[in-house]
Design a protein around this motif. Sequence first.
Motif, PDB file in Angstrom:
ATOM      1  N   VAL A  99       0.852  -1.191   0.000  1.00 33.80           N
ATOM      2  CA  VAL A  99       0.000   0.000   0.000  1.00 33.80           C
ATOM      3  C   VAL A  99       0.890   1.243   0.000  1.00 33.80           C
ATOM      4  N   GLN A 100       0.609   2.156  -0.915  1.00 35.07           N
ATOM      5  CA  GLN A 100       1.289   3.444  -0.944  1.00 35.07           C
ATOM      6  C   GLN A 100       0.243   4.558  -0.947  1.00 35.07           C
ATOM      7  N   VAL A 101       0.252   5.355   0.101  1.00 40.53           N
ATOM      8  CA  VAL A 101      -0.658   6.487   0.212  1.00 40.53           C
ATOM      9  C   VAL A 101       0.172   7.748  -0.013  1.00 40.53           C
ATOM     10  N   SER A 102      -0.201   8.521  -1.027  1.00 38.76           N
ATOM     11  CA  SER A 102       0.617   9.676  -1.422  1.00 38.76           C
ATOM     12  C   SER A 102      -0.210  10.959  -1.436  1.00 38.76           C
ATOM     13  N   HIS A 103      -0.003  11.802  -0.440  1.00 42.21           N
ATOM     14  CA  HIS A 103      -0.526  13.170  -0.393  1.00 42.21           C
ATOM     15  C   HIS A 103      -2.045  13.224  -0.615  1.00 42.21           C
ATOM     16  N   ILE A 104      -2.787  12.359   0.092  1.00 43.08           N
ATOM     17  CA  ILE A 104      -4.239  12.393  -0.084  1.00 43.08           C
ATOM     18  C   ILE A 104      -4.869  13.409   0.868  1.00 43.08           C
ATOM     19  N   SER A 105      -5.901  14.069   0.378  1.00 42.11           N
ATOM     20  CA  SER A 105      -6.697  15.005   1.173  1.00 42.11           C
ATOM     21  C   SER A 105      -8.161  14.741   0.891  1.00 42.11           C
ATOM     22  N   GLY A 128      -4.473  13.414  -4.386  1.00 42.70           N
ATOM     23  CA  GLY A 128      -3.532  12.377  -3.999  1.00 42.70           C
ATOM     24  C   GLY A 128      -3.872  11.026  -4.595  1.00 42.70           C
ATOM     25  N   HIS A 129      -3.077  10.024  -4.229  1.00 41.43           N
ATOM     26  CA  HIS A 129      -3.211   8.690  -4.818  1.00 41.43           C
ATOM     27  C   HIS A 129      -3.071   7.617  -3.749  1.00 41.43           C
ATOM     28  N   ILE A 130      -3.804   6.507  -3.937  1.00 44.80           N
ATOM     29  CA  ILE A 130      -3.677   5.325  -3.093  1.00 44.80           C
ATOM     30  C   ILE A 130      -3.408   4.137  -4.011  1.00 44.80           C
ATOM     31  N   MET A 131      -2.217   3.562  -3.893  1.00 46.38           N
ATOM     32  CA  MET A 131      -1.840   2.419  -4.703  1.00 46.38           C
ATOM     33  C   MET A 131      -1.922   1.159  -3.850  1.00 46.38           C
ATOM     34  N   ILE A 132      -2.625   0.148  -4.339  1.00 46.45           N
ATOM     35  CA  ILE A 132      -2.678  -1.161  -3.692  1.00 46.45           C
ATOM     36  C   ILE A 132      -2.337  -2.212  -4.740  1.00 46.45           C
ATOM     37  N   GLU A 133      -1.276  -2.953  -4.481  1.00 47.23           N
ATOM     38  CA  GLU A 133      -0.760  -3.950  -5.435  1.00 47.23           C
ATOM     39  C   GLU A 133      -0.527  -3.335  -6.820  1.00 47.23           C
ATOM     40  N   GLY A 134      -0.075  -2.087  -6.814  1.00 42.82           N
ATOM     41  CA  GLY A 134       0.238  -1.426  -8.074  1.00 42.82           C
ATOM     42  C   GLY A 134      -0.938  -0.792  -8.783  1.00 42.82           C
TER      43      GLY A 134
END
Length: 344
Positions: free
Chosen positions: A6-12, A60-66
């Motif tokens: 899981v990659q959470v990037s700058h979500i608002s 922002g972005h939320i990546m799960i398993e790419g």
Amino acid sequence: MDIGLVQVSHISRSFGGHLALDDISFTVARGEILGVIGRSGAGKSSLLRCLGALDRPDTGHIMIEGHDLTALPQSQLIGLRRRIGFVFQHFNLLGSRTVAGNISLPLEIAGVPRARRNARITELLSLVGLSDHGHKWPAQLSGGQKQRVGIARALANAPALLLCDEATSALDPETTTSILDLLARINRELGLTIIMITHEMDVIRRIATHLVILDHGRVVENGPTLDILAAGTQLPVTQALLSETQPRVPPAIRARLVDTDRPGARAVIRLRMGGAAADLPVLSTLGQRFGVDATILAGGTSEIAGQPFADMIVCVGDYSAGIHDFLHGLDPSLKVLGYVPADL
């Protein structure tokens, strides 16, 4: 290189002008147990909904398993949601279905054939310790048993990520321990990545390998649980969350504490040591090496996510520079809380 499940990037995320999530970023490695904690209104529920693809952040972005949850159309989100299991605070079991029927539901929705469903249900009931309960109805179960069914149901489609929303808040302490032990075993045996949303620091201490602390929609602490809890530089919000699980000076001794050292006085010290240092015979070393008495007034040695951790309040006689240097080498956050008369 594995950059994380899981990659959470700058979500608002805002609701009616209220900024619930404010520029949040963190990564969850495969097989990790991440605890997300914060006071009421910190943004935990909003974050959970975004992680589970039940809501989309504004930015922002939320990546799960790419896969980017924030960019996929609804038609593709359906399949990805099957890679995410949910465990709820109040179980959310269907009273009109048996235990086996509740576990079967996500498999039925996914179109799994009956024979495979039945085999999977048997496997999951064994995993959560309810092999003889498949025929029972939810109303016949205890709270802990209901949560075990909820966990089995969440695992039905073999998810890559398990989201636990206050999964133990409705349970008594003994049952909470058994459910946390079950989740830790599932994590260990299946390599399942778990994110636990909670307001209980004791839950974090018991199971989370890594920790994110939210405050007013922002990440204020992010790192290995042992490192954050053993540090002496926590922010006020972290200190407030920790206060319920930290040892305290007994009231009778606190009433006699003074700030200034005096001849013959004994120092009252807060010691926090993680890893190998937590297993050292500190008190006996003080006696043998420095010839001083030391007494534990509160606290002791426990575990944080399976690692030894000592958190103690100790009364030490004749607090010299040498003793300070020795203890400070074990605990850089060493803190003298005050001094008490020698006759205490």
